[in-house]
Write a protein that holds these residues in place. Structure first.
Motif, PDB file in Angstrom:
ATOM      1  N   LEU A 173      42.412   7.886  47.382  1.00 53.23           N
ATOM      2  CA  LEU A 173      41.750   6.753  46.211  1.00 53.23           C
ATOM      3  C   LEU A 173      41.784   5.657  46.538  1.00 53.23           C
ATOM      4  CD1 LEU A 173      43.040   8.449  42.731  1.00 53.23           C
ATOM      5  CD2 LEU A 173      40.302   8.654  44.164  1.00 53.23           C
ATOM      6  N   ASP A 174      41.346   4.124  46.297  1.00 54.37           N
ATOM      7  CA  ASP A 174      41.291   3.324  46.491  1.00 54.37           C
ATOM      8  C   ASP A 174      43.000   2.488  45.032  1.00 54.37           C
ATOM      9  OD1 ASP A 174      41.179   0.660  45.473  1.00 54.37           O
ATOM     10  OD2 ASP A 174      39.483   0.439  47.305  1.00 54.37           O
ATOM     11  N   TRP A 175      43.234   2.043  46.572  1.00 51.52           N
ATOM     12  CA  TRP A 175      44.798   2.001  45.761  1.00 51.52           C
ATOM     13  C   TRP A 175      44.903   0.283  44.910  1.00 51.52           C
ATOM     14  CZ3 TRP A 175      48.785   2.786  43.877  1.00 51.52           C
ATOM     15  CH2 TRP A 175      50.342   2.327  43.843  1.00 51.52           C
ATOM     16  N   CYS A 176      43.459   0.055  44.811  1.00 54.07           N
ATOM     17  CA  CYS A 176      44.064  -0.761  43.863  1.00 54.07           C
ATOM     18  C   CYS A 176      42.843  -0.656  42.257  1.00 54.07           C
ATOM     19  CB  CYS A 176      42.322  -2.560  44.003  1.00 54.07           C
ATOM     20  SG  CYS A 176      42.797  -3.541  45.262  1.00 54.07           S
ATOM     21  N   ASP A 177      42.384   0.795  42.467  1.00 53.00           N
ATOM     22  CA  ASP A 177      42.450   1.268  41.443  1.00 53.00           C
ATOM     23  C   ASP A 177      43.412   2.413  40.178  1.00 53.00           C
ATOM     24  OD1 ASP A 177      39.701   0.797  41.585  1.00 53.00           O
ATOM     25  OD2 ASP A 177      38.635   2.470  42.428  1.00 53.00           O
ATOM     26  N   VAL A 178      44.096   2.506  41.342  1.00 58.43           N
ATOM     27  CA  VAL A 178      45.171   3.608  41.534  1.00 58.43           C
ATOM     28  C   VAL A 178      46.657   2.364  40.891  1.00 58.43           C
ATOM     29  CG1 VAL A 178      47.317   4.678  41.938  1.00 58.43           C
ATOM     30  CG2 VAL A 178      45.032   5.044  42.705  1.00 58.43           C
ATOM     31  N   LYS A 179      46.381   1.933  41.502  1.00 62.29           N
ATOM     32  CA  LYS A 179      47.752  -0.356  40.973  1.00 62.29           C
ATOM     33  C   LYS A 179      47.061  -0.276  39.536  1.00 62.29           C
ATOM     34  CE  LYS A 179      49.153  -3.549  43.257  1.00 62.29           C
ATOM     35  NZ  LYS A 179      49.517  -4.474  44.479  1.00 62.29           N
ATOM     36  N   ALA A 180      45.813  -0.682  38.908  1.00 58.83           N
ATOM     37  CA  ALA A 180      45.828  -1.184  37.978  1.00 58.83           C
ATOM     38  C   ALA A 180      45.765  -0.529  36.309  1.00 58.83           C
ATOM     39  CB  ALA A 180      43.956  -1.511  37.800  1.00 58.83           C
ATOM     40  N   ILE A 181      45.860   1.959  37.348  1.00 57.32           N
ATOM     41  CA  ILE A 181      46.167   2.373  36.012  1.00 57.32           C
ATOM     42  C   ILE A 181      47.810   1.809  35.676  1.00 57.32           C
ATOM     43  CG2 ILE A 181      46.762   4.814  35.386  1.00 57.32           C
ATOM     44  CD1 ILE A 181      43.955   5.077  36.952  1.00 57.32           C
ATOM     45  N   ILE A 182      48.540   2.168  36.836  1.00 61.89           N
ATOM     46  CA  ILE A 182      49.832   2.301  36.915  1.00 61.89           C
ATOM     47  C   ILE A 182      50.520   1.026  36.031  1.00 61.89           C
ATOM     48  CG2 ILE A 182      52.746   1.456  37.846  1.00 61.89           C
ATOM     49  CD1 ILE A 182      50.647   3.468  40.473  1.00 61.89           C
ATOM     50  N   GLU A 183      49.835  -0.527  36.573  1.00 61.13           N
ATOM     51  CA  GLU A 183      50.478  -1.711  35.473  1.00 61.13           C
ATOM     52  C   GLU A 183      50.344  -1.104  34.320  1.00 61.13           C
ATOM     53  OE1 GLU A 183      48.567  -4.459  37.776  1.00 61.13           O
ATOM     54  OE2 GLU A 183      50.360  -4.250  39.164  1.00 61.13           O
ATOM     55  N   ASP A 184      48.737  -0.784  34.209  1.00 62.31           N
ATOM     56  CA  ASP A 184      48.136  -0.515  32.455  1.00 62.31           C
ATOM     57  C   ASP A 184      49.162   0.272  31.586  1.00 62.31           C
ATOM     58  OD1 ASP A 184      46.172  -1.338  30.401  1.00 62.31           O
ATOM     59  OD2 ASP A 184      45.989   0.707  30.579  1.00 62.31           O
ATOM     60  N   VAL A 185      49.117   1.515  31.688  1.00 62.81           N
ATOM     61  CA  VAL A 185      49.947   2.082  31.662  1.00 62.81           C
ATOM     62  C   VAL A 185      51.598   1.676  31.240  1.00 62.81           C
ATOM     63  CG1 VAL A 185      51.637   4.660  32.008  1.00 62.81           C
ATOM     64  CG2 VAL A 185      49.205   4.674  32.429  1.00 62.81           C
ATOM     65  N   ALA A 186      52.448   0.856  32.021  1.00 64.07           N
ATOM     66  CA  ALA A 186      53.811   0.579  31.858  1.00 64.07           C
ATOM     67  C   ALA A 186      53.752  -0.321  31.003  1.00 64.07           C
ATOM     68  CB  ALA A 186      54.263  -0.098  33.709  1.00 64.07           C
ATOM     69  N   LEU A 187      52.566  -1.244  30.990  1.00 64.89           N
ATOM     70  CA  LEU A 187      53.030  -2.463  29.522  1.00 64.89           C
ATOM     71  C   LEU A 187      53.680  -1.762  28.754  1.00 64.89           C
ATOM     72  CD1 LEU A 187      49.578  -3.952  30.638  1.00 64.89           C
ATOM     73  CD2 LEU A 187      51.820  -4.974  30.704  1.00 64.89           C
ATOM     74  N   LYS A 188      53.611  -0.231  28.037  1.00 64.76           N
ATOM     75  CA  LYS A 188      53.927   0.379  27.469  1.00 64.76           C
ATOM     76  C   LYS A 188      55.091   0.209  26.955  1.00 64.76           C
ATOM     77  CE  LYS A 188      49.073   1.992  26.467  1.00 64.76           C
ATOM     78  NZ  LYS A 188      48.418   2.546  27.529  1.00 64.76           N
ATOM     79  N   TYR A 189      55.704   0.462  28.475  1.00 64.38           N
ATOM     80  CA  TYR A 189      57.440   0.677  28.152  1.00 64.38           C
ATOM     81  C   TYR A 189      57.568  -0.195  29.305  1.00 64.38           C
ATOM     82  CZ  TYR A 189      55.029   5.202  26.872  1.00 64.38           C
ATOM     83  OH  TYR A 189      54.861   6.467  27.059  1.00 64.38           O
ATOM     84  N   SER A 190      57.816  -1.074  28.958  1.00 63.31           N
ATOM     85  CA  SER A 190      59.207  -2.115  28.975  1.00 63.31           C
ATOM     86  C   SER A 190      60.637  -2.027  29.422  1.00 63.31           C
ATOM     87  CB  SER A 190      59.026  -3.571  28.010  1.00 63.31           C
ATOM     88  OG  SER A 190      59.848  -3.342  27.210  1.00 63.31           O
ATOM     89  N   ASN A 191      60.629  -0.829  28.830  1.00 66.90           N
ATOM     90  CA  ASN A 191      62.308  -0.842  28.976  1.00 66.90           C
ATOM     91  C   ASN A 191      62.659   0.376  30.212  1.00 66.90           C
ATOM     92  OD1 ASN A 191      60.807   2.293  27.383  1.00 66.90           O
ATOM     93  ND2 ASN A 191      62.786   2.582  27.202  1.00 66.90           N
ATOM     94  N   ILE A 192      61.293   0.832  31.125  1.00 68.40           N
ATOM     95  CA  ILE A 192      61.540   1.160  32.178  1.00 68.40           C
ATOM     96  C   ILE A 192      60.758   0.126  33.675  1.00 68.40           C
ATOM     97  CG2 ILE A 192      60.740   3.955  33.666  1.00 68.40           C
ATOM     98  CD1 ILE A 192      60.230   4.847  31.189  1.00 68.40           C
ATOM     99  N   GLU A 193      61.846   0.546  34.745  1.00 66.91           N
ATOM    100  CA  GLU A 193      61.307  -0.416  35.555  1.00 66.91           C
ATOM    101  C   GLU A 193      60.898   0.685  37.085  1.00 66.91           C
ATOM    102  OE1 GLU A 193      62.901  -2.997  39.143  1.00 66.91           O
ATOM    103  OE2 GLU A 193      63.883  -1.393  38.187  1.00 66.91           O
ATOM    104  N   LEU A 194      59.287   0.371  37.245  1.00 67.96           N
ATOM    105  CA  LEU A 194      58.832   2.024  37.906  1.00 67.96           C
ATOM    106  C   LEU A 194      59.032   0.917  40.012  1.00 67.96           C
ATOM    107  CD1 LEU A 194      55.226   2.501  36.923  1.00 67.96           C
ATOM    108  CD2 LEU A 194      57.690   4.064  36.830  1.00 67.96           C
ATOM    109  N   VAL A 195      59.628   1.326  40.105  1.00 66.81           N
ATOM    110  CA  VAL A 195      59.545   0.194  41.584  1.00 66.81           C
ATOM    111  C   VAL A 195      58.471   1.325  42.830  1.00 66.81           C
ATOM    112  CG1 VAL A 195      60.808   0.043  43.794  1.00 66.81           C
ATOM    113  CG2 VAL A 195      61.815  -0.240  41.365  1.00 66.81           C
ATOM    114  N   VAL A 196      57.119   0.838  42.823  1.00 70.48           N
ATOM    115  CA  VAL A 196      56.399   1.160  44.201  1.00 70.48           C
ATOM    116  C   VAL A 196      56.462   1.032  45.388  1.00 70.48           C
ATOM    117  CG1 VAL A 196      54.334   1.807  44.183  1.00 70.48           C
ATOM    118  CG2 VAL A 196      55.015   1.697  42.057  1.00 70.48           C
TER     119      VAL A 196
END
Length: 156
Positions: free
Chosen positions: A121-144
């Motif tokens: 897949l295109d990384w930009c598309d996947v990255k947008a999904i990761i960032e969108d979902v992560a917004l709802k969980y400010s207490n969890i750090e995702l390190v990519v």
């Protein structure tokens, strides 16, 4: 919150003991980061493979494996290794992972750039999904980690 690391190894990031990666739902972990998970967590792999054979791990699912203080999130991102990963499956599995992590009081998860390597897949598309979902969980750090590198070989 999402933090991006240009190069590295998810298993060697200081202070992180919880990991995620994209999986196919056919029971194969023979290449890429999945092979590293298979070698590092052989019991997890056997359980994952059984779930795939039984049809209880399908696209969009999450198989959470807990050992000690480590949480491993196997994300069902593609039907099999021959097919491209699926963006909606990535969204669903990351959302489920973040909910499980929140319930389990997990503070940080390291993961590779899922879906954009063997998943094609295109990384930009996947990255947008990761960032969108992560917004709802400010207490969890995702390190990519965007590019795998075993260890730092630069002379300093």
């Amino acid at each position: 919150m999402v933090r991006y690391v240009n190069e590295g190894n998810i298993f060697t990031i200081n202070g992180i003991k919880c990991y995620a990666h994209g999986c196919n739902c056919a029971g194969a972990m023979g290449k890429g980061i999945a092979l590293q998970f298979k070698m590092k967590y052989p019991k997890m792999y056997r359980l994952y493979k059984k779930k795939c054979i039984d049809g209880t791990f399908t696209i969009g699912d999450v198989f959470e494996y807990v050992t000690g203080d480590e949480h491993i999130y196997n994300l069902g991102t593609q039907k099999d290794w021959k097919m491209k990963a699926d963006l909606e499956a990535i969204r669903k599995s990351i959302s489920t992972m973040m909910e499980l992590a929140s319930q389990g009081n997990v503070k940080a998860i390291a993961m590779p750039k899922i879906g954009a390597g063997l998943g094609r897949l295109d990384w930009c598309d996947v990255k947008a999904i990761i960032e969108d979902v992560a917004l709802k969980y400010s207490n969890i750090e995702l390190v990519v980690v965007e590019n795998y590198k075993e260890r730092n070989t630069d002379c300093q």
